[in-house]
Design an enzyme around this catalytic site. Sequence first.
Site, mmCIF file in Angstrom:
data_model
loop_
_atom_site.group_PDB
_atom_site.id
_atom_site.type_symbol
_atom_site.label_atom_id
_atom_site.label_comp_id
_atom_site.label_asym_id
_atom_site.label_seq_id
_atom_site.Cartn_x
_atom_site.Cartn_y
_atom_site.Cartn_z
ATOM 1 N N ASN A 156 -7.115 9.347 -1.541
ATOM 2 C CA ASN A 156 -6.758 10.045 -2.484
ATOM 3 C C ASN A 156 -5.892 9.177 -3.834
ATOM 4 O OD1 ASN A 156 -4.521 10.338 -0.531
ATOM 5 N ND2 ASN A 156 -3.650 11.133 -2.600
ATOM 6 N N TYR A 204 7.660 -1.478 9.260
ATOM 7 C CA TYR A 204 6.705 -1.851 8.545
ATOM 8 C C TYR A 204 6.110 -3.172 8.904
ATOM 9 C CZ TYR A 204 3.438 -2.355 4.633
ATOM 10 O OH TYR A 204 1.927 -2.403 4.264
ATOM 11 N N LYS A 226 2.265 -3.764 10.922
ATOM 12 C CA LYS A 226 1.040 -4.505 10.701
ATOM 13 C C LYS A 226 0.634 -5.773 11.648
ATOM 14 C CE LYS A 226 0.013 -2.018 7.023
ATOM 15 N NZ LYS A 226 -1.142 -1.050 7.182
#
Length: 244
Positions: free
Chosen positions: A13, A167, A171
């Site tokens: 979005n 974070y 990954k």
Amino acid sequence: MSEQKTALVTGANKGIGYEIAAGLGALGYTVGVGARDADRRDAAVARLRDTGVDAFGVPLDVTDDAGVAAAAELIERHTGRLDALVNNAGITGDVHGQTPSTADLDVLRSVVDTNVLGVIRVTNAMLPLLRRAPSPRIVNVSSGVGSLTRQSGPDGALTTGPVAVAYSPSKTFLNAVMLQYVRELAGTNILINAACPGFVATDLNGFRGVRTPQEGARTPIRLATLPDGGPTGGFFEDAGVVPW
């Protein structure tokens, strides 16, 4: 079943996800705009349609098992197959509270649930649809901070960026999970790769990035549209291969 190529982009979005959707749409794909917020999802679909993209909304919270299953059912009804899945949705957690010694484990669990388990949920739900496509592609939007090489110096010390025990390792975890999919899918026509978009100015980083979302979308779009015989199990950015 329609021969029209279909893509699903999660977190589409806004930001990089929106530009990936726009880029795939410009190449003629029907694009499923995956997003949690109904108003933002509808607005993104409307913007894409205004530019000529054949877009449709896909209610999708990657942390919700039932919602992910419903998203797969929606795509099956809409197009009957999936040619490209771009796992873009992700969160950072509180980047200012991610030193290992002071880590909030609830934040870490939330980041892993979205950035890693969410990718597994969505990928597994979409695999039956991907298997129906002649040249299916899966792209996981990763990050250079997930590279152990880039995150460590000669003495093993962290060299770049903030300390981010949630974070950055999420990954790295995501990249490792991708390799297990590559092993499982060996011998099939499914190519799966990881993309590093670079330091893109999005709300994920308070718009501190130096690249535009359009620039960040380049490598994911390229990997989502690889020709047969293209690479699989790689980690790429615009400049080439990212060191693991």
